[in-house]
Motif scaffolding. Structure first.
Motif, mmCIF file in Angstrom:
data_model
loop_
_atom_site.group_PDB
_atom_site.id
_atom_site.type_symbol
_atom_site.label_atom_id
_atom_site.label_comp_id
_atom_site.label_asym_id
_atom_site.label_seq_id
_atom_site.Cartn_x
_atom_site.Cartn_y
_atom_site.Cartn_z
ATOM 1 N N VAL A 82 0.807 -1.218 0.000
ATOM 2 C CA VAL A 82 0.000 0.000 0.000
ATOM 3 C C VAL A 82 0.843 1.271 0.000
ATOM 4 N N GLU A 83 1.983 1.285 0.693
ATOM 5 C CA GLU A 83 2.792 2.498 0.707
ATOM 6 C C GLU A 83 3.448 2.754 -0.639
ATOM 7 N N ARG A 84 3.608 1.705 -1.431
ATOM 8 C CA ARG A 84 4.221 1.865 -2.753
ATOM 9 C C ARG A 84 3.175 2.143 -3.827
ATOM 10 N N LEU A 85 2.051 1.425 -3.788
ATOM 11 C CA LEU A 85 1.049 1.550 -4.847
ATOM 12 C C LEU A 85 -0.084 2.510 -4.495
ATOM 13 N N GLY A 86 -0.348 2.696 -3.212
ATOM 14 C CA GLY A 86 -1.406 3.608 -2.792
ATOM 15 C C GLY A 86 -2.737 2.915 -2.562
#
Length: 414
Positions: free
Chosen positions: A284-288
């Motif tokens: 989630v922190e990379r792709l959102g």
């Protein structure tokens, strides 16, 4: 105080190592999960002993709890914003212990349903306060990651709970001991909270219980399209879980004749949600939050269309049902924590009250959606598959409204 310093201060105030903190949040969530899933193997026994003639009516043991759970959330957020997180949590956990003991002693179906509503009212605080305590420490993608890690642990509970419930039935006998077990677990979390949780809401950040202050908080939460919209989207996807949980025992036992393997098959579907939460915590922190949740909604729609086709062609089997159900639960798992984080993002300064309102929308909405699907069970898996398709289409519509017609972009809530 800026956001960075606020996060640091609240983090040190939590009084726990980060891993213990995540485990604690997961335990809070598990109180509610056990309240739903632990008695699934005993639904038939409860119905038989308490004179429930219609099989679908046994589902009310689940939905009565969820109605209390949804309604109670309106109360605890404002109280937690005014008096702090810890005292509200301690009082309601003690109430859950008492309600569980009352449920164990129920002599009629009506009394049991009343006890279940009371259990739900008490456990509602665990959802509100878990989100508020996490929001006190984190925001945005970091909040979504923390909730995903906690939910990954939390999803082990649905995997284990029916098996544990069956074990309690096999070793202790009467279904009433399941409620004593719930009381014991809640007492454990109560002791953990009392000894290890340090208040995360600083005195200077506490709000007022005045009508004007509450009205302002309610108005902001309900009129912000991100806050209200993603709470509604979360309600619909959560409704898919309620529908599955309510009808799972009937589907596996009555349709597929898998009574002796019910707990294992149920666990396999729940495991898919745990895998989804683990994947979300890593990505989630990379792709959102938007990319992951919106892709999951589109995948849920495609899976539901495929599942309906399989059923209508007359080739549905236990294997096909398990495959489609597990993949659908994966999609739902990828939506949950992300929708919750996006709903909270613009209202973090009133986290307790906002969590209450959003939790009420999510839980009561889920009960309505889940009950409509669950009560339509007709001895086949078709109503569930159609229900999931309806959920996917409706959620996509809500997301398009919230995001003003755009998908897969990195827009931030105002």
């Amino acid at each position: 105080m800026n956001q960075a310093s606020s996060t640091t201060t609240s983090g040190s105030a939590a009084g726990m190592h980060p891993r213990e903190f995540v485990a604690f949040i997961a335990a809070l969530m598990a109180v509610n999960a056990l309240g739903v899933d632990l008695m699934l193997p005993a639904l038939a026994d409860m119905g038989a002993q308490l004179g429930v003639a219609t099989a679908n009516h046994r589902q009310w043991i689940i939905t009565a709890y969820m109605l209390g759970f949804g309604s109670g959330q309106l109360v605890y957020g404002p109280l937690a914003d005014r008096f702090g997180r810890k005292p509200i949590l301690l009082a309601t956990l003690a109430g859950f212990v008492a309600a569980s003991v009352f449920a164990a002693g129920s002599q009629t179906f009506a009394a049991l349903l009343g006890a279940r509503v009371l259990q739900g009212l008490m456990s509602a605080s665990t959802r509100v306060l878990a989100v508020a305590i996490v929001r006190d420490r984190f925001h945005g993608r970091q909040m979504a990651r923390t909730l995903s890690v906690a939910q990954m642990i939390f999803f082990l509970v649905p995997i284990m709970a029916p098996t544990l419930g069956q074990l309690l039935l096999n070793t202790l006998g009467p279904w009433r001991f399941i409620f004593y077990a719930l009381a014991a677990f809640a007492a454990f979390v109560l002791a953990w909270s009392s000894l290890r949780l340090v208040e995360t809401l600083a005195i200077e950040r506490r709000g007022s219980l005045s009508i004007a202050a509450l009205g302002s908080a309610y108005r902001l939460t309900l009129t912000n399209r991100f806050s209200a919209g993603y709470a509604i989207a979360a309600a619909m996807t959560f409704g898919g879980i309620i529908a599955f949980v309510s009808s799972a025992q009937q589907i596996f036992v009555e349709e597929f004749g898998m009574g002796d393997r019910f707990t294992y098959l149920f666990a396999a579907c729940a495991f898919a949600m745990g895998v989804a939460s683990f994947a979300n915590s890593r990505l989630v922190e990379r792709l959102g939050t938007r990319l992951i949740s919106q892709a999951a909604v589109l995948a849920l729609i495609a899976l539901s269309v495929g599942h309906i086709a399989v059923i209508l062609l007359g080739v549905e089997s236990l294997v096909s049902y398990m495959l489609f159900q597990a993949l659908s639960m994966t999609c739902i798992g990828l939506c949950g924590s992300n929708f919750g984080a996006m709903a909270m993002e613009p209202v973090g300064h009133i986290a307790g009250t906002a969590s209450s309102i959003q939790g009420f929308i999510t839980s009561v909405g889920a009960v309505i959606v889940g009950s409509l699907i669950g009560q339509s069970y007709n001895g086949t898996t078709l109503p569930l598959a159609i229900g999931y398709l309806g959920i996917g289409i409706a959620v996509l519509g809500v997301v398009l409204v919230v995001e003003e017609g755009r998908l897969f972009h990195a827009r931030q809530a105002p």
